[in-house]
Design a protein around this motif. Structure first.
Motif, PDB file in Angstrom:
ATOM      1  N   ASP A  75       0.854  -1.184   0.000  1.00 37.00           N
ATOM      2  CA  ASP A  75       0.000   0.000   0.000  1.00 37.00           C
ATOM      3  C   ASP A  75       0.890   1.234   0.000  1.00 37.00           C
ATOM      4  O   ASP A  75       1.764   1.378   0.865  1.00 37.00           O
ATOM      5  CB  ASP A  75      -0.894  -0.023   1.241  1.00 37.00           C
ATOM      6  N   CYS A  76       0.678   2.142  -0.949  1.00 41.59           N
ATOM      7  CA  CYS A  76       1.606   3.270  -1.092  1.00 41.59           C
ATOM      8  C   CYS A  76       1.593   4.185   0.124  1.00 41.59           C
ATOM      9  O   CYS A  76       2.606   4.801   0.461  1.00 41.59           O
ATOM     10  CB  CYS A  76       1.324   4.046  -2.376  1.00 41.59           C
ATOM     11  N   ILE A  77       0.460   4.283   0.799  1.00 41.16           N
ATOM     12  CA  ILE A  77       0.401   5.135   1.987  1.00 41.16           C
ATOM     13  C   ILE A  77       1.301   4.568   3.070  1.00 41.16           C
ATOM     14  O   ILE A  77       2.107   5.284   3.679  1.00 41.16           O
ATOM     15  CB  ILE A  77      -1.053   5.269   2.480  1.00 41.16           C
ATOM     16  N   GLU A  78       1.210   3.267   3.304  1.00 38.49           N
ATOM     17  CA  GLU A  78       2.031   2.635   4.328  1.00 38.49           C
ATOM     18  C   GLU A  78       3.506   2.685   3.975  1.00 38.49           C
ATOM     19  O   GLU A  78       4.353   2.938   4.836  1.00 38.49           O
ATOM     20  CB  GLU A  78       1.575   1.190   4.520  1.00 38.49           C
ATOM     21  N   PRO A  93      -5.174  10.742   1.933  1.00 36.14           N
ATOM     22  CA  PRO A  93      -3.966  10.355   2.676  1.00 36.14           C
ATOM     23  C   PRO A  93      -2.757  10.132   1.780  1.00 36.14           C
ATOM     24  O   PRO A  93      -1.626  10.437   2.173  1.00 36.14           O
ATOM     25  CB  PRO A  93      -4.378   9.077   3.414  1.00 36.14           C
ATOM     26  N   ALA A  94      -2.967   9.609   0.565  1.00 34.75           N
ATOM     27  CA  ALA A  94      -1.842   9.438  -0.353  1.00 34.75           C
ATOM     28  C   ALA A  94      -1.266  10.793  -0.765  1.00 34.75           C
ATOM     29  O   ALA A  94      -0.050  10.972  -0.827  1.00 34.75           O
ATOM     30  CB  ALA A  94      -2.275   8.646  -1.581  1.00 34.75           C
ATOM     31  N   ALA A  95      -2.140  11.767  -1.033  1.00 33.45           N
ATOM     32  CA  ALA A  95      -1.672  13.108  -1.407  1.00 33.45           C
ATOM     33  C   ALA A  95      -0.859  13.735  -0.283  1.00 33.45           C
ATOM     34  O   ALA A  95       0.178  14.375  -0.531  1.00 33.45           O
ATOM     35  CB  ALA A  95      -2.863  13.991  -1.761  1.00 33.45           C
ATOM     36  N   HIS A  96      -1.300  13.556   0.956  1.00 32.45           N
ATOM     37  CA  HIS A  96      -0.557  14.108   2.097  1.00 32.45           C
ATOM     38  C   HIS A  96       0.824  13.466   2.220  1.00 32.45           C
ATOM     39  O   HIS A  96       1.814  14.163   2.504  1.00 32.45           O
ATOM     40  CB  HIS A  96      -1.357  13.926   3.385  1.00 32.45           C
ATOM     41  N   GLU A  97       0.914  12.162   2.018  1.00 33.46           N
ATOM     42  CA  GLU A  97       2.219  11.501   2.107  1.00 33.46           C
ATOM     43  C   GLU A  97       3.118  11.899   0.947  1.00 33.46           C
ATOM     44  O   GLU A  97       4.327  12.067   1.119  1.00 33.46           O
ATOM     45  CB  GLU A  97       2.042   9.984   2.158  1.00 33.46           C
ATOM     46  N   ALA A 135      -3.472  18.680   0.902  1.00 33.83           N
ATOM     47  CA  ALA A 135      -2.118  18.251   1.261  1.00 33.83           C
ATOM     48  C   ALA A 135      -1.126  19.406   1.282  1.00 33.83           C
ATOM     49  O   ALA A 135      -0.077  19.312   1.933  1.00 33.83           O
ATOM     50  CB  ALA A 135      -1.647  17.187   0.273  1.00 33.83           C
ATOM     51  N   GLY A 136      -1.433  20.492   0.562  1.00 40.01           N
ATOM     52  CA  GLY A 136      -0.532  21.634   0.505  1.00 40.01           C
ATOM     53  C   GLY A 136      -0.021  21.976  -0.877  1.00 40.01           C
ATOM     54  O   GLY A 136       0.702  22.964  -1.053  1.00 40.01           O
ATOM     55  N   VAL A 195      13.209   9.963  -8.458  1.00 39.37           N
ATOM     56  CA  VAL A 195      11.846  10.068  -8.968  1.00 39.37           C
ATOM     57  C   VAL A 195      10.982   9.025  -8.261  1.00 39.37           C
ATOM     58  O   VAL A 195      11.322   7.833  -8.260  1.00 39.37           O
ATOM     59  CB  VAL A 195      11.796   9.838 -10.486  1.00 39.37           C
ATOM     60  N   LEU A 196       9.882   9.463  -7.687  1.00 41.25           N
ATOM     61  CA  LEU A 196       8.946   8.554  -7.015  1.00 41.25           C
ATOM     62  C   LEU A 196       7.685   8.394  -7.849  1.00 41.25           C
ATOM     63  O   LEU A 196       7.115   9.376  -8.332  1.00 41.25           O
ATOM     64  CB  LEU A 196       8.567   9.104  -5.639  1.00 41.25           C
ATOM     65  N   ASP A 197       7.237   7.137  -7.987  1.00 38.17           N
ATOM     66  CA  ASP A 197       5.912   6.849  -8.539  1.00 38.17           C
ATOM     67  C   ASP A 197       5.201   5.935  -7.552  1.00 38.17           C
ATOM     68  O   ASP A 197       5.474   4.734  -7.505  1.00 38.17           O
ATOM     69  CB  ASP A 197       6.006   6.179  -9.910  1.00 38.17           C
ATOM     70  N   PRO A 198       4.280   6.475  -6.731  1.00 41.86           N
ATOM     71  CA  PRO A 198       3.604   5.651  -5.722  1.00 41.86           C
ATOM     72  C   PRO A 198       2.534   4.728  -6.284  1.00 41.86           C
ATOM     73  O   PRO A 198       2.021   3.879  -5.556  1.00 41.86           O
ATOM     74  CB  PRO A 198       2.984   6.678  -4.776  1.00 41.86           C
ATOM     75  N   PHE A 199       2.188   4.883  -7.562  1.00 39.48           N
ATOM     76  CA  PHE A 199       1.226   3.995  -8.232  1.00 39.48           C
ATOM     77  C   PHE A 199       1.889   3.521  -9.524  1.00 39.48           C
ATOM     78  O   PHE A 199       1.447   3.858 -10.620  1.00 39.48           O
ATOM     79  CB  PHE A 199      -0.075   4.738  -8.540  1.00 39.48           C
TER      80      PHE A 199
END
Length: 215
Positions: A16-19, A61-65, A95-96, A175-179
């Motif tokens: 899970d990308c949030i975790e 929550p994903a946007a905040h992380e 998220a900001g 570079v991060l891709d959480p999905f």
């Protein structure tokens, strides 16, 4: 458990990308480029679907992380589902993030036809802080070659992602891709001379992305 940045560089994490992002130090990635579920219950012609495309519980929550792990004065580019634009924008702003650009990816084919023929994809450019303007800004209309969706139901073409990474991520940056799906962003990052970090929940696409990056 907390990962160091060096542990994560050039890796594809399954989960899970949030975790996973909660275990990443703050301000440790230089650019985010991602294609999250569009919240449309998408199913392609061969029956494949996208996990968590039927709910928005993960969106805020994903946007905040994503905002937290992104470095100061840096950018994120996120695709989104146009029918759910208000929900995506609300989550990003909560998220900001600030919206600083919009990109249309022009297709030579129609992915669907209803009142109009769907011949484009869209992404927003989101800023954390005050990023410097790129030396060579990418166009806000980018050609979108057909990937064939062989590896993933919504597989993005590497060639359409490359201009964003070269413009918005420093050489050698992370570079991060959480999905990350089948790993197109990660392949593009490596070809652009950057390090990558991918996160994928579905074990099928995690395996495909890992094989693709190992090839």
């Amino acid at each position: 458990m907390t990962f160091s940045t060096n542990q994560l560089r050039n890796s594809i994490q399954r989960g899970d990308c949030i975790e996973v992002m909660q275990a990443i130090p703050s301000r440790s990635v230089d650019f985010i480029l991602t294609d999250p579920p569009y919240l449309v219950r998408y199913k392609c012609r061969d029956g494949r679907s996208i996990m968590n495309d039927d709910n928005a519980e993960w969106l805020e929550p994903a946007a905040h992380e994503m905002y937290r792990v992104l470095n100061r004065d840096s950018l994120c580019v996120s695709f989104y589902g146009w029918t759910q634009t208000d929900r995506f924008i609300a989550a990003w702003r909560s998220a900001g993030f600030r919206i600083v650009g919009h990109i249309v990816f022009r297709k030579r084919y129609a992915s669907a036809k209803r009142f109009v023929s769907y011949t484009h994809e869209s992404a927003y450019v989101l800023a954390k802080g005050r990023p410097a303007l790129p030396e060579h800004p990418p166009a806000d209309v980018i050609d979108f070659p057909y990937s064939g969706n062989r590896l993933h139901p919504t597989q993005k073409p590497v060639m359409a992602l490359m201009p964003l990474i070269t413009a918005f991520c420093p050489e050698g940056g992370l570079v991060l891709d959480p999905f990350c799906g089948s790993g197109s962003t990660l392949v593009a990052a490596r070809q652009a001379g950057c390090d990558y970090l991918g996160i994928e929940l579905d074990h099928r696409y995690h395996r495909i992305a890992a094989r693709r990056l190992a090839a």
